[in-house]
Design a protein around this motif. Structure first.
Motif, PDB file in Angstrom:
ATOM      1  N   ASN A  31       0.807  -1.222   0.000  1.00 62.25           N
ATOM      2  CA  ASN A  31       0.000   0.000   0.000  1.00 62.25           C
ATOM      3  C   ASN A  31       0.838   1.269   0.000  1.00 62.25           C
ATOM      4  OD1 ASN A  31      -2.383  -1.646   0.286  1.00 62.25           O
ATOM      5  ND2 ASN A  31      -1.850  -1.861   2.464  1.00 62.25           N
ATOM      6  N   ASP A  32       2.105   1.144  -0.404  1.00 64.72           N
ATOM      7  CA  ASP A  32       3.033   2.286  -0.445  1.00 64.72           C
ATOM      8  C   ASP A  32       3.355   2.841   0.939  1.00 64.72           C
ATOM      9  OD1 ASP A  32       3.354   2.268  -3.219  1.00 64.72           O
ATOM     10  OD2 ASP A  32       1.597   3.543  -3.532  1.00 64.72           O
ATOM     11  N   VAL A  33       3.239   2.007   1.954  1.00 65.65           N
ATOM     12  CA  VAL A  33       3.676   2.387   3.300  1.00 65.65           C
ATOM     13  C   VAL A  33       5.102   1.872   3.497  1.00 65.65           C
ATOM     14  CG1 VAL A  33       3.309   2.083   5.782  1.00 65.65           C
ATOM     15  CG2 VAL A  33       1.350   2.393   4.252  1.00 65.65           C
ATOM     16  N   THR A  34       5.982   2.748   3.971  1.00 64.00           N
ATOM     17  CA  THR A  34       7.383   2.402   4.207  1.00 64.00           C
ATOM     18  C   THR A  34       7.755   2.773   5.637  1.00 64.00           C
ATOM     19  OG1 THR A  34       7.989   2.766   1.893  1.00 64.00           O
ATOM     20  CG2 THR A  34       9.776   2.812   3.501  1.00 64.00           C
ATOM     21  N   THR A  45      13.120   5.659  12.199  1.00 64.84           N
ATOM     22  CA  THR A  45      13.594   6.890  11.560  1.00 64.84           C
ATOM     23  C   THR A  45      12.571   7.478  10.595  1.00 64.84           C
ATOM     24  OG1 THR A  45      14.676   5.647   9.781  1.00 64.84           O
ATOM     25  CG2 THR A  45      16.012   6.195  11.736  1.00 64.84           C
ATOM     26  N   ASP A  46      11.751   6.619   9.960  1.00 68.42           N
ATOM     27  CA  ASP A  46      10.831   7.091   8.924  1.00 68.42           C
ATOM     28  C   ASP A  46       9.547   6.267   8.944  1.00 68.42           C
ATOM     29  OD1 ASP A  46      12.833   8.851   7.200  1.00 68.42           O
ATOM     30  OD2 ASP A  46      13.813   6.916   7.515  1.00 68.42           O
ATOM     31  N   ILE A  47       8.425   6.951   8.728  1.00 71.93           N
ATOM     32  CA  ILE A  47       7.137   6.294   8.490  1.00 71.93           C
ATOM     33  C   ILE A  47       6.472   7.053   7.339  1.00 71.93           C
ATOM     34  CG2 ILE A  47       4.902   5.608   9.407  1.00 71.93           C
ATOM     35  CD1 ILE A  47       6.112   5.773  12.219  1.00 71.93           C
ATOM     36  N   LEU A  48       6.476   6.447   6.171  1.00 75.91           N
ATOM     37  CA  LEU A  48       5.915   7.108   4.992  1.00 75.91           C
ATOM     38  C   LEU A  48       4.566   6.475   4.656  1.00 75.91           C
ATOM     39  CD1 LEU A  48       9.220   7.138   4.629  1.00 75.91           C
ATOM     40  CD2 LEU A  48       8.607   8.188   2.461  1.00 75.91           C
ATOM     41  N   VAL A  49       3.521   7.313   4.602  1.00 74.03           N
ATOM     42  CA  VAL A  49       2.174   6.816   4.322  1.00 74.03           C
ATOM     43  C   VAL A  49       1.488   7.748   3.315  1.00 74.03           C
ATOM     44  CG1 VAL A  49       1.909   5.680   6.558  1.00 74.03           C
ATOM     45  CG2 VAL A  49       1.223   8.053   6.304  1.00 74.03           C
ATOM     46  N   PRO A  50       0.629   7.199   2.447  1.00 75.65           N
ATOM     47  CA  PRO A  50      -0.069   8.037   1.468  1.00 75.65           C
ATOM     48  C   PRO A  50      -1.237   8.801   2.078  1.00 75.65           C
ATOM     49  CG  PRO A  50      -0.675   5.742   1.181  1.00 75.65           C
ATOM     50  CD  PRO A  50       0.378   5.764   2.250  1.00 75.65           C
ATOM     51  N   ASP A  51      -1.577   9.943   1.452  1.00 76.42           N
ATOM     52  CA  ASP A  51      -2.768  10.684   1.857  1.00 76.42           C
ATOM     53  C   ASP A  51      -3.938  10.275   0.979  1.00 76.42           C
ATOM     54  OD1 ASP A  51      -2.463  11.983  -0.576  1.00 76.42           O
ATOM     55  OD2 ASP A  51      -2.026  13.941   0.286  1.00 76.42           O
ATOM     56  N   GLY A  53      -5.098  11.499  -1.606  1.00 76.47           N
ATOM     57  CA  GLY A  53      -4.817  11.620  -3.027  1.00 76.47           C
ATOM     58  C   GLY A  53      -3.713  10.711  -3.507  1.00 76.47           C
ATOM     59  N   GLY A  54      -3.193   9.865  -2.596  1.00 73.51           N
ATOM     60  CA  GLY A  54      -2.115   8.952  -2.937  1.00 73.51           C
ATOM     61  C   GLY A  54      -0.730   9.532  -2.787  1.00 73.51           C
ATOM     62  N   VAL A  55      -0.624  10.770  -2.296  1.00 73.66           N
ATOM     63  CA  VAL A  55       0.680  11.414  -2.106  1.00 73.66           C
ATOM     64  C   VAL A  55       1.311  10.881  -0.825  1.00 73.66           C
ATOM     65  CG1 VAL A  55       1.903  13.589  -1.749  1.00 73.66           C
ATOM     66  CG2 VAL A  55      -0.068  13.492  -3.312  1.00 73.66           C
ATOM     67  N   VAL A  56       2.512  10.335  -0.970  1.00 70.82           N
ATOM     68  CA  VAL A  56       3.199   9.714   0.161  1.00 70.82           C
ATOM     69  C   VAL A  56       4.040  10.757   0.893  1.00 70.82           C
ATOM     70  CG1 VAL A  56       4.904   7.982   0.838  1.00 70.82           C
ATOM     71  CG2 VAL A  56       3.226   7.464  -0.942  1.00 70.82           C
ATOM     72  N   CYS A  57       3.956  10.738   2.225  1.00 69.34           N
ATOM     73  CA  CYS A  57       4.669  11.721   3.041  1.00 69.34           C
ATOM     74  C   CYS A  57       5.163  11.041   4.309  1.00 69.34           C
ATOM     75  CB  CYS A  57       3.717  12.870   3.378  1.00 69.34           C
ATOM     76  SG  CYS A  57       4.493  14.246   4.221  1.00 69.34           S
ATOM     77  N   ASP A  58       6.299  11.497   4.817  1.00 62.23           N
ATOM     78  CA  ASP A  58       6.874  10.990   6.055  1.00 62.23           C
ATOM     79  C   ASP A  58       6.195  11.689   7.241  1.00 62.23           C
ATOM     80  OD1 ASP A  58       8.451  10.022   8.103  1.00 62.23           O
ATOM     81  OD2 ASP A  58      10.349  10.503   7.151  1.00 62.23           O
ATOM     82  N   VAL A  59       5.548  10.919   8.121  1.00 55.11           N
ATOM     83  CA  VAL A  59       4.783  11.494   9.228  1.00 55.11           C
ATOM     84  C   VAL A  59       5.499  11.331  10.569  1.00 55.11           C
ATOM     85  CG1 VAL A  59       2.615  11.114   8.006  1.00 55.11           C
ATOM     86  CG2 VAL A  59       3.439   9.360   9.596  1.00 55.11           C
ATOM     87  N   GLY A 188       2.747  15.673   7.806  1.00 52.90           N
ATOM     88  CA  GLY A 188       4.132  15.568   7.362  1.00 52.90           C
ATOM     89  C   GLY A 188       5.058  16.001   8.475  1.00 52.90           C
ATOM     90  N   HIS A 189       6.212  15.340   8.578  1.00 61.26           N
ATOM     91  CA  HIS A 189       7.114  15.612   9.695  1.00 61.26           C
ATOM     92  C   HIS A 189       7.582  17.060   9.716  1.00 61.26           C
ATOM     93  CE1 HIS A 189      11.183  16.095   7.864  1.00 61.26           C
ATOM     94  NE2 HIS A 189      10.584  15.525   6.837  1.00 61.26           N
ATOM     95  N   ASN A 190       7.558  17.744   8.577  1.00 58.30           N
ATOM     96  CA  ASN A 190       8.037  19.123   8.506  1.00 58.30           C
ATOM     97  C   ASN A 190       6.919  20.149   8.591  1.00 58.30           C
ATOM     98  OD1 ASN A 190       6.942  18.394   6.078  1.00 58.30           O
ATOM     99  ND2 ASN A 190       8.523  19.328   4.803  1.00 58.30           N
ATOM    100  N   TYR A 191       5.684  19.709   8.874  1.00 57.07           N
ATOM    101  CA  TYR A 191       4.567  20.653   8.975  1.00 57.07           C
ATOM    102  C   TYR A 191       4.670  21.388  10.308  1.00 57.07           C
ATOM    103  CZ  TYR A 191      -0.031  22.528   7.927  1.00 57.07           C
ATOM    104  OH  TYR A 191      -1.062  23.376   7.631  1.00 57.07           O
ATOM    105  N   PRO A 192       4.369  22.684  10.377  1.00 61.96           N
ATOM    106  CA  PRO A 192       4.715  23.477  11.557  1.00 61.96           C
ATOM    107  C   PRO A 192       3.799  23.340  12.761  1.00 61.96           C
ATOM    108  CG  PRO A 192       3.717  24.879   9.886  1.00 61.96           C
ATOM    109  CD  PRO A 192       3.932  23.531   9.240  1.00 61.96           C
ATOM    110  N   ASN A 193       2.639  22.713  12.644  1.00 60.21           N
ATOM    111  CA  ASN A 193       1.736  22.648  13.797  1.00 60.21           C
ATOM    112  C   ASN A 193       0.812  21.436  13.728  1.00 60.21           C
ATOM    113  OD1 ASN A 193      -0.878  23.415  12.410  1.00 60.21           O
ATOM    114  ND2 ASN A 193       0.313  25.268  11.987  1.00 60.21           N
TER     115      ASN A 193
END
Length: 352
Positions: A31-34, A45-51, A53-59, A188-193
């Motif tokens: 399912n594109d989860v890493t 170190t990393d948890i990548l999951v799709p949103d 829309g299918g866009v994968v982001c590290d959370v 996303g890990h880089n989101y500010p809030n």
């Protein structure tokens, strides 16, 4: 034989300053989860999951380099132990003897001391679709009695479940309370809030702290009804974080309803703009909710991110804080011949 999508593969994450190599393991499912973990501190170190829309982001918050994880003052993604959370006045009594452990949180001990499990290089191996990591803590380490052998197992399923299992044995009576200290932001890990995150914790009681020490439990189990700690119905974090006393957000232990050692849902976290959802299941009797107000501001993270106050949330499944000094809290004492076992599942998906 073809490799299962969730079967881990290994590579190098670099070397410690003393030259020892650090292995990294990567899980990828259908399912594109890493998910990536390293031997140092058993860190995720990393948890990548799709949103939606299918866009994968590290959370999952983290660092770029192994040297950052050597210090890791925030315990980003790490296993904390041998006793997570606080031990008041850095001492406890066990079988009539008083033990003094390392002070690393004012007058108190937190997360196992200065050179805790977070900072140890664990041995590791792949076993079918799991990664297992082992650390043997010697008798007296950080002041704790007994040689403690701990194994942590990571697994990623095709149902997007990140499964963490803990087991331990000892040759002397000793306290043990383990957790993973991952920091999440579903935007996303880089989101500010965390403002648009919606949190639910299925707990009817929490452990309030003393008036003198806002991080030390009073020993009471208090009903959440009518308080800002009543999260049994989903709440938007942007509407609640500023209301928590002293502007520190949440740094509170919540008591799992009807905890009996079986795996049960304790919390959900949703982010409506991305559609991502995380469910937390555990066999533990408590979960520490921490929103990173006092220690995380202006921390340099991975991929150029700068982590600030209220940019992430930890949902640390564990026994209650300071259990060794609170007789009415569930015991965390492990004795020779017994096996400590705990299981936590972080399940990722999309909102309905």
């Amino acid at each position: 034989m073809s490799r299962s999508p969730a079967t881990p593969r290994s590579d190098s994450f670099g070397h410690l300053t003393d030259g020892r190599p650090v292995n990294r393991y990567t899980f990828c499912n259908k399912n594109d989860v890493t998910v990536r973990v390293i031997e140092l501190g058993c860190v995720i170190t990393d948890i990548l999951v799709p949103d939606k829309g299918g866009v994968v982001c590290d959370v999952n918050l983290g660092y770029d380099a192994v040297q950052d994880y050597e210090t890791n003052p925030l315990s980003l993604g790490a296993i904390c132990g041998r006793v997570v959370n606080v031990i008041s006045n850095a001492r406890f009594q066990l079988d009539g003897k008083e033990y003094h452990v390392t002070k690393n949180f004012g007058n108190h001990s937190i997360h196992g001391g200065k050179k805790s499990f977070t900072h140890k290089l664990w041995s590791s191996w792949i076993e079918e679709d799991k990664v297992k990591m082992k650390y043997v803590s010697p008798d007296g380490e950080e002041g704790f009695p007994g040689e403690l052998t701990t194994i942590v197992t990571y697994q990623l399923t095709n149902q997007n479940e990140l499964i963490i299992e803990y087991s331990a044995t000892t040759n002397k009576p000793t306290p043990i309370n383990l957790t993973n200290h991952a920091y999440f932001n579903l935007a996303g890990h880089n989101y500010p809030n965390l403002d648009d995150h919606v949190l639910q914790i299925l707990a009817d009681k929490y452990t309030p702290t003393t008036e003198e020490e806002i991080y030390i439990p009073s020993g009471e189990l208090r009903d959440v009804t009518g308080t800002m700690y009543d999260l049994r119905q989903p709440v938007r974090l942007g509407d609640t974080l500023g209301q928590v006393p002293l502007g520190k957000g949440y740094f509170n232990n919540f008591c799992v309803e009807n905890a009996d050692g079986s795996l049960r849902l304790i919390a959900t976290l949703e982010h409506p703009p991305s559609g991502r959802r995380m469910e937390v299941y555990t066999t533990e009797p408590g979960v520490q909710c921490y929103t990173g107000a006092d220690t995380i501001p202006h921390t340099q993270g991975k991929h150029g991110a700068v982590y600030e106050k209220f940019c992430s949330i930890c949902l640390e499944t564990q026994h209650y804080p300071d259990s060794v000094n609170q007789g009415n809290f569930p015991s965390i004492i492990l004795r020779p011949g017994e096996v400590f076992y705990s299981k936590t599942v972080y399940k990722f998906g999309l909102m309905d």
